[in-house]
Design a protein around this motif. Structure first.
Motif, mmCIF file in Angstrom:
data_model
loop_
_atom_site.group_PDB
_atom_site.id
_atom_site.type_symbol
_atom_site.label_atom_id
_atom_site.label_comp_id
_atom_site.label_asym_id
_atom_site.label_seq_id
_atom_site.Cartn_x
_atom_site.Cartn_y
_atom_site.Cartn_z
ATOM 1 N N MET A 24 -5.758 -103.474 12.008
ATOM 2 C CA MET A 24 -6.602 -102.342 12.426
ATOM 3 C C MET A 24 -7.932 -102.551 12.012
ATOM 4 O O MET A 24 -9.092 -102.151 12.664
ATOM 5 C CB MET A 24 -6.218 -101.020 12.474
ATOM 6 C CG MET A 24 -5.052 -100.777 13.107
ATOM 7 S SD MET A 24 -5.137 -100.680 15.026
ATOM 8 C CE MET A 24 -6.153 -99.209 15.150
ATOM 9 N N ALA A 25 -8.226 -102.762 10.703
ATOM 10 C CA ALA A 25 -9.399 -102.876 9.896
ATOM 11 C C ALA A 25 -10.083 -104.294 9.879
ATOM 12 O O ALA A 25 -11.163 -104.391 9.272
ATOM 13 C CB ALA A 25 -8.993 -102.415 8.239
ATOM 14 N N GLY A 26 -9.475 -105.160 10.366
ATOM 15 C CA GLY A 26 -10.072 -106.673 10.261
ATOM 16 C C GLY A 26 -9.928 -107.437 8.971
ATOM 17 O O GLY A 26 -10.710 -107.963 8.397
ATOM 18 N N GLY A 27 -8.684 -106.797 8.014
ATOM 19 C CA GLY A 27 -8.632 -107.288 6.647
ATOM 20 C C GLY A 27 -8.096 -108.523 6.585
ATOM 21 O O GLY A 27 -6.577 -108.623 6.459
ATOM 22 N N ALA A 28 -8.726 -109.834 6.840
ATOM 23 C CA ALA A 28 -7.915 -111.004 7.027
ATOM 24 C C ALA A 28 -7.503 -111.476 5.911
ATOM 25 O O ALA A 28 -6.310 -111.845 5.775
ATOM 26 C CB ALA A 28 -9.161 -112.118 7.621
ATOM 27 N N GLN A 29 -8.330 -111.481 4.504
ATOM 28 C CA GLN A 29 -7.742 -111.921 3.321
ATOM 29 C C GLN A 29 -6.494 -111.406 2.960
ATOM 30 O O GLN A 29 -5.460 -111.994 2.687
ATOM 31 C CB GLN A 29 -8.877 -112.171 2.394
ATOM 32 C CG GLN A 29 -8.330 -112.574 1.192
ATOM 33 C CD GLN A 29 -9.605 -112.468 -0.044
ATOM 34 O OE1 GLN A 29 -10.656 -112.345 0.447
ATOM 35 N NE2 GLN A 29 -9.063 -112.647 -1.475
ATOM 36 N N ALA A 52 -21.955 -95.357 18.229
ATOM 37 C CA ALA A 52 -20.596 -95.861 18.245
ATOM 38 C C ALA A 52 -20.271 -97.140 17.146
ATOM 39 O O ALA A 52 -19.490 -97.331 16.807
ATOM 40 C CB ALA A 52 -20.317 -96.267 19.620
ATOM 41 N N ARG A 53 -21.857 -97.538 17.296
ATOM 42 C CA ARG A 53 -21.551 -99.081 16.460
ATOM 43 C C ARG A 53 -21.653 -98.621 15.070
ATOM 44 O O ARG A 53 -20.877 -99.352 14.292
ATOM 45 C CB ARG A 53 -22.872 -99.993 16.753
ATOM 46 C CG ARG A 53 -22.910 -100.683 18.107
ATOM 47 C CD ARG A 53 -23.839 -101.771 18.251
ATOM 48 N NE ARG A 53 -23.959 -102.301 19.418
ATOM 49 C CZ ARG A 53 -24.640 -101.851 20.551
ATOM 50 N NH1 ARG A 53 -25.400 -101.009 20.389
ATOM 51 N NH2 ARG A 53 -24.474 -102.593 21.845
ATOM 52 N N ALA A 54 -22.177 -97.711 14.649
ATOM 53 C CA ALA A 54 -22.171 -97.408 13.295
ATOM 54 C C ALA A 54 -20.865 -96.895 12.874
ATOM 55 O O ALA A 54 -20.225 -96.950 11.785
ATOM 56 C CB ALA A 54 -23.093 -96.017 13.013
ATOM 57 N N ARG A 55 -20.185 -95.942 13.708
ATOM 58 C CA ARG A 55 -19.101 -95.550 13.483
ATOM 59 C C ARG A 55 -17.663 -96.901 13.400
ATOM 60 O O ARG A 55 -16.715 -96.926 12.740
ATOM 61 C CB ARG A 55 -18.267 -94.601 14.459
ATOM 62 C CG ARG A 55 -19.180 -93.290 14.581
ATOM 63 C CD ARG A 55 -18.539 -92.320 15.088
ATOM 64 N NE ARG A 55 -17.330 -91.738 14.294
ATOM 65 C CZ ARG A 55 -16.877 -90.332 14.680
ATOM 66 N NH1 ARG A 55 -17.032 -90.003 15.925
ATOM 67 N NH2 ARG A 55 -15.918 -89.908 13.712
ATOM 68 N N ALA A 56 -18.080 -97.783 14.270
ATOM 69 C CA ALA A 56 -17.342 -98.960 14.139
ATOM 70 C C ALA A 56 -17.316 -99.608 12.931
ATOM 71 O O ALA A 56 -16.321 -100.426 12.304
ATOM 72 C CB ALA A 56 -17.805 -100.097 15.330
ATOM 73 N N ALA A 57 -18.367 -99.730 12.354
ATOM 74 C CA ALA A 57 -18.770 -100.267 10.929
ATOM 75 C C ALA A 57 -18.023 -99.708 9.774
ATOM 76 O O ALA A 57 -17.762 -100.276 8.776
ATOM 77 C CB ALA A 57 -20.242 -100.559 10.643
ATOM 78 N N GLY A 68 -13.974 -107.051 9.489
ATOM 79 C CA GLY A 68 -13.437 -108.269 9.948
ATOM 80 C C GLY A 68 -14.498 -109.165 10.678
ATOM 81 O O GLY A 68 -14.210 -110.219 11.484
ATOM 82 N N GLY A 69 -15.746 -108.835 10.622
ATOM 83 C CA GLY A 69 -16.787 -109.792 11.089
ATOM 84 C C GLY A 69 -17.040 -109.614 12.581
ATOM 85 O O GLY A 69 -16.724 -108.486 12.948
ATOM 86 N N GLU A 70 -17.393 -110.656 13.341
ATOM 87 C CA GLU A 70 -17.861 -110.427 14.656
ATOM 88 C C GLU A 70 -16.464 -109.759 15.470
ATOM 89 O O GLU A 70 -15.394 -110.248 15.385
ATOM 90 C CB GLU A 70 -18.326 -111.983 15.401
ATOM 91 C CG GLU A 70 -18.572 -111.946 16.744
ATOM 92 C CD GLU A 70 -18.679 -113.204 17.536
ATOM 93 O OE1 GLU A 70 -18.985 -113.387 18.409
ATOM 94 O OE2 GLU A 70 -18.164 -114.090 16.591
ATOM 95 N N MET A 71 -17.037 -109.016 16.619
ATOM 96 C CA MET A 71 -16.219 -108.608 17.582
ATOM 97 C C MET A 71 -16.356 -108.958 18.810
ATOM 98 O O MET A 71 -17.878 -109.079 19.167
ATOM 99 C CB MET A 71 -16.163 -106.862 17.470
ATOM 100 C CG MET A 71 -15.641 -106.274 16.264
ATOM 101 S SD MET A 71 -15.889 -104.431 16.603
ATOM 102 C CE MET A 71 -14.845 -103.851 14.828
#
Length: 568
Positions: free
Chosen positions: A338-343, A550-555, A560-563
């Motif tokens: 959900m958070a884009g935590g790849a590593q 909305a972009r600020a809340r997404a951040a 996880g980088g690019e969406m």
């Protein structure tokens, strides 16, 4: 919201654990008990009986489980120390280790009545679904009666606690939980400044309730109301008591206000830095309120502590034998996705697949958990990592379908629509196999169909065929909506409605996409990818300020980088 999705699975995970989880689907009775836990979320996964706890002689007292002390009827400082450690382990849901600690205390002082009470308590019913078997109940009754014979030097309150424990194991089985809760409640009213007593009473009220809350988070049982009152009053007096915080986190998780547990959960790891499950526990609250990064990080820490405990204490079965370790991995993977935590996610997924390399055919829940591991490789792994994933055997259809799903997600990232469709078709073939039979066959097929439809939708998005994508994602969302989408973590890792919203936007329906995202955010608060889709919809509607917000809340939660809309 209630985590009832796919109620055929083994346990609520931790719940799971829950439930994380011991493989609890190996018998029909376990499956029924597991389904009951799904319906009434109480813990972090099934742990089974603690009667077969390892011998206590070689037990090691690992630090970091808290500092609570509760003076009992012994003059032996070592026995007292092991009693205190048993209490801490019990609140850390280390049930077998708790039994071992109380047995160690009894070995050091055979005349300690409260040490026998502690073993009876640790053996008995718990929020993970263990301790309800006849053998555990019968042994608990013997221990409680033995405690009463020995408790000459116990305080009056402690003797009342022993009498209450006898109630827990005596008389009609159907009324034992209620009688124990009422007995402990009477004691707690007189000793409301003692966190242990109040927590035992609250725990008893929680255990006696078949269901805690309705779909709106309103209590369905007066015992639950009483448990909430007891815990909140105790936290006002002792805000740093780990056992109380643990129970409060569970009880508020599916209430109408899970945010109430945040300040307590945020301090729990510092209070119990060596206790894996207590370091994990705040992630239940974090996930419910949309703090996916914190949910991930809590479980990264919990997984590391399981390994530390194995190194220091060498419990039987090692890490793989820890019934809640899989729950920690699953929860961490869910947060990472959900958070884009790849590593972090890839490390957890690698741990999961290496620790459970041959999941049993009837271990359905653990096979479902593996879907998150394959999804992580699909969403974040390199092409080489994805190619190296071993194909599961044909007699594990859920695993094999999840393997194809991970490959399909990776192909979608690479823009290879043909490969995405090939994996979707492979899943369709698997779920159409008539060899998939049994009471849970349709549920398993539904679960696999969600993966199939998501991949079909991904392929259609790559092909700029928005109507086909809408059709595929609509079907996935319909299946997911058959039950509440929640869970700890959800068994389907993300809200498929956000993919539907992205397809609606691609089809020119920005207003419909916005409405769909606003709808799902009530169930998946602060989902960063959903806020990205919302930002794109607002921009398409010409609402520049709303798009920026909305972009600020997404951040906030995304690392996880690019969406991309095609991968939403």
């Amino acid at each position: 919201m209630r985590p009832r999705l796919l109620a055929f699975t083994a346990a609520m995970l931790c719940l799971a654990g829950p439930a994380a989880l011991a493989d609890a689907t190996t018998a029909q009775a376990d499956a029924r008990a597991s389904a009951a836990l799904i319906q009434s979320p109480k813990g972090c996964g099934r742990v089974g009986s603690a009667l077969d706890a390892a011998p206590e002689a070689d037990m090691v007292m690992v630090d970091g489980f808290g500092a609570a002390r509760w003076t009992v009827d012994t003059d032996n400082p070592e026995a007292q120390a092991w009693f205190d450690h048993g209490v801490r382990l019990r609140w850390a849901f280390e049930h077998k280790e708790s039994v071992r600690a109380f047995r160690k205390a009894r070995t050091l002082d055979p005349d300690c009545g409260m040490c026998a009470w502690g073993e009876a308590w640790a053996l008995g019913p718990n929020l993970n679904g263990g301790g309800n078997d006849d053998a555990s109940m019968n042994r608990g009754r013997v221990l409680a009666r033995q405690a009463r014979r020995l408790a000459r030097d116990a305080t009056a309150t402690q003797r009342q606690m022993i009498d209450a424990m006898i109630q827990r194991y005596s008389g009609r089985k159907a009324s034992r939980d209620v009688r124990f809760a009422r007995s402990m409640d009477r004691i707690a009213r007189r000793a409301n400044d003692d966190p242990l007593i109040v927590a035992v009473a609250a725990d008893a009220w929680m255990l006696q309730a078949d269901e805690w809350f309705d779909d709106e988070g309103r209590p369905k049982d007066q015992g639950v109301v009483r448990a909430m009152t007891l815990l909140e009053q105790s936290l006002a007096r002792a805000p740093n008591d780990p056992g109380t915080i643990h129970l409060y986190s569970h009880l508020t998780e599916w209430s109408d206000d899970p945010h109430k547990a945040i300040p307590y959960g945020e301090r729990l790891a510092a209070l119990t830095p060596g206790a894996s499950h207590l370091v994990h526990m705040p992630s239940h609250t974090f996930y419910r309120v949309g703090r996916y990064r914190d949910a991930m990080r809590s479980n990264v820490g919990a997984v590391a502590l399981d390994k530390r405990y194995d190194e220091l204490a060498a419990p039987p079965g090692g890490v793989v034998g820890m019934p809640l370790h899989g729950h920690n991995l699953h929860f961490g993977m869910g947060g990472a996705l959900m958070a884009g935590g790849a590593q972090e996610g890839l490390a957890l997924a690698a741990d999961f697949l290496s620790l459970y390399p041959d999941i049993a055919v009837d271990a359905v829940w653990r096979q479902l958990m593996a879907n998150d591991a394959y999804a992580i490789y699909g969403r974040f792994g390199t092409a080489e990592q994805v190619a190296a994933l071993k194909q599961p055997p044909a007699d594990r259809p859920l695993l094999r379908a999840s393997w194809h799903y991970g490959r399909g997600e990776a192909a979608a990232r690479a823009g290879d629509n043909r490969a995405v469709r090939a994996d979707a078709e492979a899943i369709r073939t698997i779920r159409s196999d008539p060899a998939i039979t049994g009471d849970d066959a349709q549920e398993q097929k539904d679960f696999m169909e969600v993966s199939q439809r998501v991949l079909e939708g991904r392929a259609a998005m790559l092909e700029a065929n928005a109507p086909a994508a809408i059709a595929a994602f609509t079907r996935a969302a319909e299946i997911q909506a058959q039950e509440s989408e929640g869970g700890d973590p959800p068994i389907i890792w993300y809200p498929t409605r956000r993919s539907l919203a992205a397809a609606l936007l691609a089809n020119g329906d920005a207003a419909g996409a916005k409405a769909k995202i606003e709808e799902l955010l009530t169930d998946w608060p602060m989902d960063p990818y959903s806020y990205f889709v919302l930002a794109e919809a607002e921009a398409a509607l010409g609402e520049r300020t709303a798009a920026e917000a909305a972009r600020a809340r997404a951040a906030v939660e995304w690392i996880g980088g690019e969406m991309r809309l095609a991968l939403a």
